[in-house]
Scaffold this active site. Structure first.
Site, PDB file in Angstrom:
ATOM      1  N   LYS A  62       0.685  -1.341   0.007  1.00  0.00           N
ATOM      2  CA  LYS A  62      -0.151   0.069  -0.081  1.00  0.00           C
ATOM      3  C   LYS A  62       1.016   1.331  -0.045  1.00  0.00           C
ATOM      4  O   LYS A  62       1.459   1.750   0.988  1.00  0.00           O
ATOM      5  CB  LYS A  62      -0.928  -0.012   1.287  1.00  0.00           C
ATOM      6  CG  LYS A  62      -2.237   0.575   1.079  1.00  0.00           C
ATOM      7  CD  LYS A  62      -2.166   1.983   0.775  1.00  0.00           C
ATOM      8  CE  LYS A  62      -1.856   2.940   1.932  1.00  0.00           C
ATOM      9  NZ  LYS A  62      -1.731   4.426   1.666  1.00  0.00           N
TER      10      LYS A  62
ATOM     11  N   GLY B 217       6.864   5.563   7.710  1.00  0.00           N
ATOM     12  CA  GLY B 217       6.136   6.720   7.776  1.00  0.00           C
ATOM     13  C   GLY B 217       6.282   7.336   8.874  1.00  0.00           C
ATOM     14  O   GLY B 217       7.258   7.541   9.622  1.00  0.00           O
ATOM     15  N   SER B 218       5.184   8.223   9.262  1.00  0.00           N
ATOM     16  CA  SER B 218       5.285   9.206  10.397  1.00  0.00           C
ATOM     17  C   SER B 218       5.304   8.349  12.030  1.00  0.00           C
ATOM     18  O   SER B 218       4.730   7.139  11.871  1.00  0.00           O
ATOM     19  CB  SER B 218       4.214  10.195  10.446  1.00  0.00           C
ATOM     20  OG  SER B 218       2.838   9.337  10.636  1.00  0.00           O
TER      21      SER B 218
ATOM     22  N   GLU C  83       9.780   2.250  10.471  1.00  0.00           N
ATOM     23  CA  GLU C  83      10.934   3.126  10.156  1.00  0.00           C
ATOM     24  C   GLU C  83      10.182   4.505  10.289  1.00  0.00           C
ATOM     25  O   GLU C  83       9.382   4.679   9.510  1.00  0.00           O
ATOM     26  CB  GLU C  83      11.538   2.757   8.901  1.00  0.00           C
ATOM     27  CG  GLU C  83      11.984   1.404   8.645  1.00  0.00           C
ATOM     28  CD  GLU C  83      13.564   1.348   9.362  1.00  0.00           C
ATOM     29  OE1 GLU C  83      13.865   2.258   9.996  1.00  0.00           O
ATOM     30  OE2 GLU C  83      13.789   0.208   9.143  1.00  0.00           O
TER      31      GLU C  83
ATOM     32  N   CYS D 279      13.767  11.388   5.447  1.00  0.00           N
ATOM     33  CA  CYS D 279      13.664  11.327   6.994  1.00  0.00           C
ATOM     34  C   CYS D 279      15.334  11.465   7.444  1.00  0.00           C
ATOM     35  O   CYS D 279      15.305  11.718   8.655  1.00  0.00           O
ATOM     36  CB  CYS D 279      13.392   9.893   7.216  1.00  0.00           C
ATOM     37  SG  CYS D 279      14.496   8.505   6.266  1.00  0.00           S
TER      38      CYS D 279
ATOM     39  N   GLU E  58       9.593  17.142  13.821  1.00  0.00           N
ATOM     40  CA  GLU E  58      10.068  17.014  12.811  1.00  0.00           C
ATOM     41  C   GLU E  58       9.349  18.050  11.833  1.00  0.00           C
ATOM     42  O   GLU E  58       8.121  18.050  11.724  1.00  0.00           O
ATOM     43  CB  GLU E  58       9.775  15.497  12.090  1.00  0.00           C
ATOM     44  CG  GLU E  58       9.896  14.975  10.787  1.00  0.00           C
ATOM     45  CD  GLU E  58       9.945  13.711  10.484  1.00  0.00           C
ATOM     46  OE1 GLU E  58       8.661  13.244  10.669  1.00  0.00           O
ATOM     47  OE2 GLU E  58      10.721  13.186  10.065  1.00  0.00           O
TER      48      GLU E  58
HETATM   49  P1  NAD Z   1       2.187   8.838   6.998  1.00  0.00           P
HETATM   50  O1  NAD Z   1       2.732   8.003   8.163  1.00  0.00           O
HETATM   51  O2  NAD Z   1       1.353   9.935   7.082  1.00  0.00           O
HETATM   52  O3  NAD Z   1       1.702   7.729   5.684  1.00  0.00           O
HETATM   53  C1  NAD Z   1       2.780   6.461   5.347  1.00  0.00           C
HETATM   54  C2  NAD Z   1       1.851   5.490   4.917  1.00  0.00           C
HETATM   55  O4  NAD Z   1       0.800   5.113   6.156  1.00  0.00           O
HETATM   56  C3  NAD Z   1       1.131   6.042   3.783  1.00  0.00           C
HETATM   57  O5  NAD Z   1       1.244   4.832   2.599  1.00  0.00           O
HETATM   58  C4  NAD Z   1      -0.220   6.140   4.446  1.00  0.00           C
HETATM   59  O6  NAD Z   1      -1.330   5.764   3.608  1.00  0.00           O
HETATM   60  C5  NAD Z   1      -0.359   4.856   5.520  1.00  0.00           C
HETATM   61  N1  NAD Z   1      -1.134   5.219   6.348  1.00  0.00           N
HETATM   62  C6  NAD Z   1      -1.570   6.201   7.348  1.00  0.00           C
HETATM   63  N2  NAD Z   1      -2.580   5.956   8.165  1.00  0.00           N
HETATM   64  C7  NAD Z   1      -2.394   4.689   8.121  1.00  0.00           C
HETATM   65  C8  NAD Z   1      -3.359   3.542   8.803  1.00  0.00           C
HETATM   66  N3  NAD Z   1      -4.093   4.073   9.905  1.00  0.00           N
HETATM   67  N4  NAD Z   1      -3.188   2.288   8.766  1.00  0.00           N
HETATM   68  C9  NAD Z   1      -2.255   1.743   7.786  1.00  0.00           C
HETATM   69  N5  NAD Z   1      -1.540   2.867   6.932  1.00  0.00           N
HETATM   70  C10 NAD Z   1      -1.592   4.113   7.327  1.00  0.00           C
HETATM   71  O7  NAD Z   1       3.806   9.260   6.430  1.00  0.00           O
HETATM   72  P2  NAD Z   1       4.018  10.232   5.182  1.00  0.00           P
HETATM   73  O8  NAD Z   1       3.389  11.700   5.608  1.00  0.00           O
HETATM   74  O9  NAD Z   1       3.649   9.455   4.173  1.00  0.00           O
HETATM   75  O10 NAD Z   1       5.609  10.354   5.294  1.00  0.00           O
HETATM   76  C11 NAD Z   1       6.392  11.355   5.982  1.00  0.00           C
HETATM   77  C12 NAD Z   1       6.939  10.541   7.075  1.00  0.00           C
HETATM   78  O11 NAD Z   1       7.700   9.284   6.891  1.00  0.00           O
HETATM   79  C13 NAD Z   1       7.955  11.371   8.066  1.00  0.00           C
HETATM   80  O12 NAD Z   1       7.633  11.379   9.279  1.00  0.00           O
HETATM   81  C14 NAD Z   1       9.347  10.705   7.775  1.00  0.00           C
HETATM   82  O13 NAD Z   1      10.194  11.015   8.684  1.00  0.00           O
HETATM   83  C15 NAD Z   1       9.038   9.357   7.627  1.00  0.00           C
HETATM   84  N6  NAD Z   1       9.805   8.593   6.797  1.00  0.00           N
HETATM   85  C16 NAD Z   1      10.646   7.711   7.553  1.00  0.00           C
HETATM   86  C17 NAD Z   1      11.724   7.153   6.859  1.00  0.00           C
HETATM   87  C18 NAD Z   1      12.771   5.973   7.603  1.00  0.00           C
HETATM   88  O14 NAD Z   1      13.257   5.102   7.152  1.00  0.00           O
HETATM   89  N7  NAD Z   1      12.588   6.114   9.024  1.00  0.00           N
HETATM   90  C19 NAD Z   1      11.787   7.150   5.701  1.00  0.00           C
HETATM   91  C20 NAD Z   1      10.864   7.781   4.999  1.00  0.00           C
HETATM   92  C21 NAD Z   1       9.894   8.751   5.624  1.00  0.00           C
END
Ligand code: NAD
Length: 513
Positions: free
Chosen positions: A204, A257-258, A279, A313, A416
């Protein structure tokens, strides 16, 4: 596959059981450089997610009868095919995410190919037989079986780069470590093929940047991956993502993600005891000692703060500079930053637009917070002076922004921002800077610059982060463990570490009669 051959807006389909499937509902996806809709992506619901998981489960027995060599062959074909389609994938990634095409060509797409190649090669090497000590007439060995169906959820900042870093190891995974004599006996007298293993996946990608994942499905299909082994459902986190993480047919969740969403996914996974890797976000610091060579450190700091619009990130968002060189460093950094080219990502620019209007507003709101906290904004923020031509006036552009005079407790020093905004602060002693760098809830990475080796290593060993770069930044070997500590995540990824995530290990103790 060509972007010009596709309808405008481009319509993305789910990829389930080896077929491209239309959805009943669609979401708009925007070109960040113009603010216009350029693609429509499925707004998948729990039924579509369930269909994808069922196909993955059905494909699992067949895929788990392939050898590592067979799997590696397909993964390498996918890598070749990504490289052959470098230009098209880079253009699509740029149009979807906002990054310069040149950056996508240099970084994102080659890395996506490398992900498949590296894990394909690695899985074959992991089949090497290791030694084991016989105990009480018994021999111990371990088998690693694939977990089953993996849910792979990725963010929008490095869309194909990060998604493939999950897909490749999940498909490749599975190996065993066996003492040589036992291996020979078992291979001679047993029908069981001990190298028959590999997971099936449901991905996804982020709803904001889905297009290259969809293009990848076409390449994967052409490379001969059997139907159902990889499934892709597009849509929102709250609907498609939620259905996927809660699905009983999913055995492991790999999420990037976040931190907030990661925290929630960790709770959901705990309820059904699913394996999980998280991550998450970061608040990464650079540390610059007075003996650093500023002619190298200034451009390197610019890169680490503003590459990919600061939407990595691992980007540096706090820079601590030893007080004796603080003024000189600030002056040189601001001067060089003001010269950076910001503009349409199809042109020869250093920075394109941010990924979305919502994100642009979030980043701007942090600059406002800094102003209210009494900071000085040394450059950036406004885009008026860019005089962008049509159709880019409605794009989500912001200039790289440098802030100083903030206390460590300010939101801009703690939270962040995930954009091209960096806060600079002077420090006096080694002990002080270690304490201040560690004084955030995140623990993803740091970069240290200087010349005294003993000091650099002493500091590196005391930082609470998953990766420390010394006199470099974003040099990433896939063989090294990658991940964060504290609220930056749980688990590590890499050629060995990802294989641990996507397999379960069983110890077999065999007593000879
Ligand atoms: P996000 O958490 O909003 O979304 C990430 C993914 O999760 C998306 O595909 C989203 O649709 C999905 N998602 C959201 N809510 C969900 C739920 N309830 N259940 C399942 N899936 C869900 O993050 P973003 O805004 O897409 O990305 C930015 C964030 O990602 C920043 O905080 C960044 O630091 C982090 N990030 C971390 C790394 C790492 O390796 N540590 C790498 C890249 C980005």
């Amino acid at each position: 596959m060509s972007l010009s051959d596709t309808p405008n807006p481009l319509v993305v389909e789910n990829f389930i059981g080896g077929s491209f499937v239309k959805s009943s509902k669609y979401l708009d996806s925007f070109d960040p450089s113009t603010g216009e809709v350029w693609a429509q992506i499925p707004d998948s619901d729990p039924t579509e997610v369930d269909d994808a998981v069922q196909h993955a489960r059905n494909a699992f027995p067949m895929w788990s009868k392939t050898t590592a060599a067979e799997r590696a062959k397909i993964l390498i074909k996918i890598a070749d095919s990504i490289e052959e389609n470098l230009d098209k994938l880079a253009q699509a990634e740029s149009k979807d995410q906002g990054k310069p095409v040149s950056l996508a060509k240099r970084m994102d797409i080659p890395r996506a190919a490398l992900n498949f190649r590296a894990f394909a090669e690695s899985i074959c090497h992991h089949l090497n037989i290791s030694n084991c000590i016989p105990e009480m007439g018994c021999m111990n060995y371990t088998v690693r079986n694939p977990v089953g169906v993996a849910a792979l959820i990725s963010p929008w900042n490095l869309p194909l780069y990060l998604l493939t870093f999950k897909i490749a190891p999940a498909l490749a995974s599975g190996y065993f470590i066996l003492p040589l004599p036992l291996f020979i006996i078992l291979m001679l007298f047993s029908n069981y093929n001990y190298i028959e293993i590999g997971n099936c996946v449901v991905c996804k990608p982020s709803e904001i940047t889905s297009v290259t994942a969809w293009m990848l499905c076409k390449l994967i299909k052409d490379a001969g991956l059997p139907n159902g082994v990889l499934n892709m459902v597009f849509g929102t986190g709250s609907k498609a993502g939620e259905a996927l993480i809660n699905h009983q047919g999913v055995n492991v969740i790999s999420f990037t993600g976040s931190t907030n969403v990661g925290r929630h996914i960790g709770q959901v996974a705990a309820k059904s005891i699913k394996k999980v890797s998280l991550e998450l976000g970061g608040k990464n610091a650079g540390i610059i000692f007075e003996d650093a060579d500023l002619s190298k450190v200034v451009p390197a700091t610019i890169n680490s703060c503003f590459l990919n619009q600061g939407e990595i990130c691992l980007c540096t968002s706090r820079v601590f500079v030893q007080r004796t060189i603080f003024d000189e460093f600030v002056q040189r950094l601001v001067k060089e930053t003001k010269n950076l080219k910001v503009g349409p990502p199809i042109e020869d620019v250093f920075m394109g637009p941010l990924v979305s209007q919502v994100h642009l507003e979030k980043v701007r709101s942090y600059v406002e917070i800094a102003r209210k906290d009494g900071a000085r904004i040394l450059c950036g923020e406004s885009v008026d002076e860019l005089s962008l031509p049509a159709p880019y006036q409605k794009g989500y552009f912001i200039r790289p922004t440098i802030i100083t005079d903030l206390s460590d407790s300010s939101a801009c020093m703690q939270e962040e921002i995930f954009g091209p905004v960096v806060c600079l602060s002077p420090f006096d002693s080694e002990e002080e800077v270690i304490e201040r760098v560690n004084n955030v809830k995140y623990g993803l990475c740091s970069a240290i610059w200087g010349q005294k080796g003993d000091r650099l290593l002493r500091v590196a060993h005391q930082l609470h982060v998953g990766t420390v770069w010394i006199n470099c930044w974003l040099v990433r070997s896939l063989d090294m463990p990658f991940g964060g500590m504290k609220e930056s995540g749980i688990g590590r990824e890499g050629t060995s570490h990802s294989l641990e995530l996507y397999t379960e290990e069983t110890t077999i103790c065999y007593k000879f009669q």
